[in-house]
Design a protein around this motif. Structure first.
Motif, PDB file in Angstrom:
ATOM      1  N   GLU A 377      58.056  25.963 -68.646  1.00  0.00           N
ATOM      2  CA  GLU A 377      59.357  26.634 -68.706  1.00  0.00           C
ATOM      3  C   GLU A 377      59.815  26.845 -70.150  1.00  0.00           C
ATOM      4  O   GLU A 377      59.444  26.071 -71.038  1.00  0.00           O
ATOM      5  CB  GLU A 377      60.437  25.785 -68.005  1.00  0.00           C
ATOM      6  CG  GLU A 377      60.364  25.753 -66.504  1.00  0.00           C
ATOM      7  CD  GLU A 377      59.303  24.826 -65.973  1.00  0.00           C
ATOM      8  OE1 GLU A 377      58.730  24.075 -66.778  1.00  0.00           O
ATOM      9  OE2 GLU A 377      59.024  24.874 -64.767  1.00  0.00           O
ATOM     10  N   THR A 378      60.632  27.892 -70.322  1.00  0.00           N
ATOM     11  CA  THR A 378      61.180  28.107 -71.664  1.00  0.00           C
ATOM     12  C   THR A 378      62.529  27.390 -71.773  1.00  0.00           C
ATOM     13  O   THR A 378      63.183  27.122 -70.768  1.00  0.00           O
ATOM     14  CB  THR A 378      61.417  29.619 -71.934  1.00  0.00           C
ATOM     15  OG1 THR A 378      62.036  30.158 -70.786  1.00  0.00           O
ATOM     16  CG2 THR A 378      60.143  30.347 -72.243  1.00  0.00           C
ATOM     17  N   VAL A 379      62.890  27.110 -73.016  1.00  0.00           N
ATOM     18  CA  VAL A 379      64.160  26.420 -73.237  1.00  0.00           C
ATOM     19  C   VAL A 379      65.259  27.474 -73.327  1.00  0.00           C
ATOM     20  O   VAL A 379      65.117  28.474 -74.013  1.00  0.00           O
ATOM     21  CB  VAL A 379      64.091  25.589 -74.538  1.00  0.00           C
ATOM     22  CG1 VAL A 379      65.452  25.001 -74.878  1.00  0.00           C
ATOM     23  CG2 VAL A 379      63.060  24.481 -74.379  1.00  0.00           C
ATOM     24  N   LEU A 380      66.347  27.242 -72.586  1.00  0.00           N
ATOM     25  CA  LEU A 380      67.462  28.188 -72.624  1.00  0.00           C
ATOM     26  C   LEU A 380      68.298  27.880 -73.860  1.00  0.00           C
ATOM     27  O   LEU A 380      68.956  26.850 -73.946  1.00  0.00           O
ATOM     28  CB  LEU A 380      68.292  28.039 -71.341  1.00  0.00           C
ATOM     29  CG  LEU A 380      69.567  28.882 -71.254  1.00  0.00           C
ATOM     30  CD1 LEU A 380      69.275  30.358 -71.408  1.00  0.00           C
ATOM     31  CD2 LEU A 380      70.280  28.626 -69.936  1.00  0.00           C
ATOM     32  N   GLU A 381      68.212  28.817 -74.831  1.00  0.00           N
ATOM     33  CA  GLU A 381      69.017  28.629 -76.058  1.00  0.00           C
ATOM     34  C   GLU A 381      70.406  29.182 -75.780  1.00  0.00           C
ATOM     35  O   GLU A 381      70.790  29.320 -74.637  1.00  0.00           O
ATOM     36  CB  GLU A 381      68.352  29.374 -77.233  1.00  0.00           C
ATOM     37  CG  GLU A 381      66.906  28.978 -77.498  1.00  0.00           C
ATOM     38  CD  GLU A 381      66.736  27.574 -78.071  1.00  0.00           C
ATOM     39  OE1 GLU A 381      67.762  26.930 -78.355  1.00  0.00           O
ATOM     40  OE2 GLU A 381      65.587  27.107 -78.173  1.00  0.00           O
ATOM     41  N   LYS A 382      71.121  29.609 -76.805  1.00  0.00           N
ATOM     42  CA  LYS A 382      72.482  30.118 -76.608  1.00  0.00           C
ATOM     43  C   LYS A 382      72.465  31.370 -75.722  1.00  0.00           C
ATOM     44  O   LYS A 382      71.628  32.262 -75.922  1.00  0.00           O
ATOM     45  CB  LYS A 382      73.082  30.450 -77.978  1.00  0.00           C
ATOM     46  CG  LYS A 382      74.569  30.621 -77.893  1.00  0.00           C
ATOM     47  CD  LYS A 382      75.208  30.570 -79.264  1.00  0.00           C
ATOM     48  CE  LYS A 382      76.670  30.949 -79.184  1.00  0.00           C
ATOM     49  NZ  LYS A 382      77.427  30.259 -78.165  1.00  0.00           N
ATOM     50  N   ILE A 383      73.364  31.399 -74.750  1.00  0.00           N
ATOM     51  CA  ILE A 383      73.392  32.562 -73.854  1.00  0.00           C
ATOM     52  C   ILE A 383      74.017  33.743 -74.604  1.00  0.00           C
ATOM     53  O   ILE A 383      75.091  33.616 -75.193  1.00  0.00           O
ATOM     54  CB  ILE A 383      74.195  32.261 -72.573  1.00  0.00           C
ATOM     55  CG1 ILE A 383      73.613  31.017 -71.894  1.00  0.00           C
ATOM     56  CG2 ILE A 383      74.194  33.444 -71.623  1.00  0.00           C
ATOM     57  CD1 ILE A 383      74.419  30.516 -70.705  1.00  0.00           C
ATOM     58  N   THR A 384      73.315  34.896 -74.597  1.00  0.00           N
ATOM     59  CA  THR A 384      73.812  36.019 -75.393  1.00  0.00           C
ATOM     60  C   THR A 384      74.212  37.212 -74.544  1.00  0.00           C
ATOM     61  O   THR A 384      74.955  38.084 -74.969  1.00  0.00           O
ATOM     62  CB  THR A 384      72.730  36.485 -76.388  1.00  0.00           C
ATOM     63  OG1 THR A 384      71.524  36.671 -75.650  1.00  0.00           O
ATOM     64  CG2 THR A 384      72.525  35.485 -77.498  1.00  0.00           C
TER      65      THR A 384
END
Ligand SMILES: Nc1ncnc2c1ncn2[C@@H]1O[C@H](COP(=O)(O)OP(=O)(O)OP(=O)(O)O)[C@@H](O)[C@H]1O
Length: 631
Positions: A377-384
């Motif tokens: 899975e990818t890491v969810l960074e700041k939601i844009t």
């Protein structure tokens, strides 16, 4: 039996300790055997003529071994013969030693020789107990740990379906049964097994004919055990079920205490409890009865068998096949074996108990966890970008009823959305899909254009703050409760969050301020205070998405005002979902979504929805009417 062996495999992790325990157990059994056979000269000498000299006779096979050694040399002896040769040497040495002793001197010599053996045996016994029991207890600690870790990851539906008491019963009662069996009972069983093994060898050596007779009587001794095993197993299974019911009932009572008192249901509740309590009593009684019956019957049949031995022993002694001392040693060894045999027979019931407890424990350990992650899975960074519900369908696992039926919704970043609809329309379910408490049966929820299943659970949930009606405050200080889940928040940050949540004032009025201890579910605090603490917690967490199950309905006007202000601060600059139960609280919200029977039926702001004159209008009118009735 497979669950029992699986439970045992946890002890194997501590194999050094376990094996050491086995060695000490074997030593204990051997020492016990030696101390028993050492009594032969004692019994032979007791009461014999002063001029009689004690002498151990060599048997015919022993004499043959000596002749073989003289004629063909030591190398001609095989392994077993060499062991026997050691025994012959011991006998000859004892004979040489006692040659010039009077019988009473032999008795004293035996007592002096046996005393240190007893001490040594005590030492090895304690060491074996220590090693095996601690390996067992460590194994149980591991089982309990694994069980709890698994409970943490179980799908939420499991918690809805099972009574809390039942889960507690698995972690506490079942683990306790396993603890008793794979530590203390197993320790006894191992030592008893070695006792049986070594003492049987002694019995073979003393008189194999008599032993064959003993073996023929084994079925008579074992029969009662087998008869009762099945009864014990079904009885313990039912006993555990009843105890789980009792646990469940008490758990329900504690969590529903207010409701029970308000509705004055104490009598009915007591009646229910009495009913369960009676069943537990019946089961305990029956279980104990069966458990005690088996060993008692073994004891009875064994005693009858021993009586037969006395009669036979007399015959052997008078025909010269046995000395008096050998017969007594044989009988003592046989009698000594009774306790280990009885305990081993009890072990059958205990193992069955542990097997059923193990089955219930592994039922949880082997369950699939809540959501499967692939690991890439990818890491969810700041939601844009934003959040999108694309044709979401959902049914609760194990049900056919579709709760959400094709939900499509675009959520803009930083905006607040209110969800309204009649009870059971699917609002909470929809919210539960965002942190992936459940996954949609069909369709996708996307954050920044990517299906949330592609993100790691940890990073996804880190972005989400939830404030529900169910307020969870754990046993700890106020500061610890606010900082829950945020790792190492400083006191300054905690106070700042509390100020924003309008909680600082009431906290500082408490005797120990932020260090005041609160109860498991924050029972010492008012509803509004608890809510403000939870809001402070959410503010400190600073999640980008906020889900709020509107919970202001139970508050008085002043509390509601304080909570509402705190919430406004919470919503600022973050994407917020509110499940609104009272339409008065959503008037100012631009995005109101009306859900009915799992579908989005209307959408817009308060005024435009009223204009549509549809479901929202009806809901509004009905609430307005309710308000009038209340006035
Ligand atoms: N764990 C569950 N297992 C099976 N069905 C469930 C479960 N939870 C809820 N449901 C069903 O799903 C439907 C939607 O429930 P949900 O709680 O989402 O509604 P809601 O709109 O939030 O209601 P409320 O406003 O009363 O909280 C209901 O029919 C409910 O019976």
């Amino acid at each position: 039996m497979k669950y029992f062996f699986r439970l045992l495999s946890y002890s194997v992790h501590y194999k050094q300790r376990f094996v050491l325990g086995l060695v000490f157990a074997l030593l204990t059994a051997v020492l016990n055997g030696i101390s028993l056979t050492a009594l032969i000269p004692l019994f032979d000498s007791l009461g014999s003529d002063k001029n009689n000299r004690f002498h151990l006779d060599l048997t015919l096979p022993e004499k043959t071994i000596l002749v073989q050694e003289v004629l063909l040399g030591e190398d001609s002896l095989d392994g077993l013969e060499r062991i026997k040769r050691l025994l012959i040497s011991a006998k000859l040495q004892i004979n040489a030693y006692t040659e010039n002793m009077e019988p009473k001197e032999v008795v004293w010599a035996v007592c002096i020789a046996v005393f240190p053996l007893y001490l040594l045996k005590l030492g090895t016994y304690l060491l074996s107990v220590y090693c095996i029991a601690t390996a067992g207890y460590k194994a149980v600690r591991d089982i309990r740990q694994e069980l709890f870790q698994k409970v943490q990851k179980l799908p939420l539906t499991y918690f809805y379906k099972e009574k809390t008491g039942l889960i507690m019963s698995r972690v506490i009662n079942d683990a306790e049964i396993v603890a008793a069996v794979i530590s203390s009972n197993l320790r006894d069983a191992v030592i008893n097994f070695f006792y049986v093994l070594t003492h049987l060898i002694i019995l073979i050596y003393l008189n194999s004919d008599l032993l064959i007779l003993a073996c023929l009587t084994v079925p008579v001794v074992i029969l009662p055990v087998t008869l009762f095993t099945r009864k014990i197993s079904s009885s313990t299974a039912r006993f555990q079920e009843k105890i789980a019911d009792l646990n469940g009932h008490i758990q329900e009572f504690i969590s529903g205490i207010k409701v029970i008192r308000t509705f004055r249901q104490e009598k009915q509740d007591l009646k229910k409890f009495d009913n369960i309590n009676y069943k537990v009593y019946r089961r305990t009684f029956k279980g104990q009865f069966y458990l005690q019956m088996a060993p008692s019957l073994v004891e009875l049949t064994s005693s009858i068998v021993v009586l037969g031995y006395f009669a036979l022993g007399a015959k052997f002694i008078y025909s010269g096949k046995f000395t008096q001392g050998e017969f007594m040693a044989f009988l003592l060894t046989l009698l000594f074996l009774m306790r280990p045999l009885t305990q081993l027979s009890q072990m059958v019931g205990k193992i069955t108990q542990a097997n059923s407890a193990g089955k219930r424990i592994f039922e949880i350990i082997d369950r699939d966890p809540e959501v499967i992650e692939h690991g890439d899975e990818t890491v969810l960074e700041k939601i844009t970008d934003g959040i999108k519900f694309e044709n979401i369908h959902f049914s609760y696992p194990g049900t056919n009823q579709e709760v959400l039926k094709g939900i499509n919704l675009d959520i803009k970043l930083g905006e607040t959305y209110a969800f309204v609809g009649t009870s059971g329309s699917g609002k909470s379910t929809m919210m539960d899909l965002i942190p992936r408490f459940f996954d949609p049966t069909a369709g996708q929820i996307k954050i920044d254009g990517i299906d949330i299943k592609q993100y790691s659970l940890k990073s996804l949930r880190k972005k989400i703050g939830i404030v529900t009606q169910e307020i969870f405050l754990f046993h700890g200080t106020i500061a610890e409760n606010i900082a829950y889940g945020t790792g190492a928040a400083t006191r300054k940050e905690v106070v700042r969050a509390a100020r924003l949540a309008n909680a600082h004032d009431f906290i500082t009025k408490m005797e120990n301020g932020y260090d005041t201890m609160i109860g498991v579910r924050g029972l010492d605090l008012s509803g509004g205070q608890r809510q403000r603490l939870v809001i402070a917690r959410a503010l400190l967490r600073n999640a980008e998405i906020m889900i709020l199950d509107e919970a202001t309905s139970a508050l008085d006007a002043e509390s509601e005002r304080l909570v509402s202000r705190a919430l406004e601060r919470l919503f600022q600059n973050r994407t917020t979902f509110i499940i609104a139960h009272r339409l008065s609280t959503v008037r100012r919200i631009k995005n109101i979504v009306v859900i009915e029977e799992g579908e989005i039926k209307e959408q817009g702001d308060h005024d435009s929805l009223l204009e549509q004159n549809g479901i929202y209008k009806k809901l509004y009118d009905s609430q307005f009417a309710d308000a009038e009735i209340q006035i």
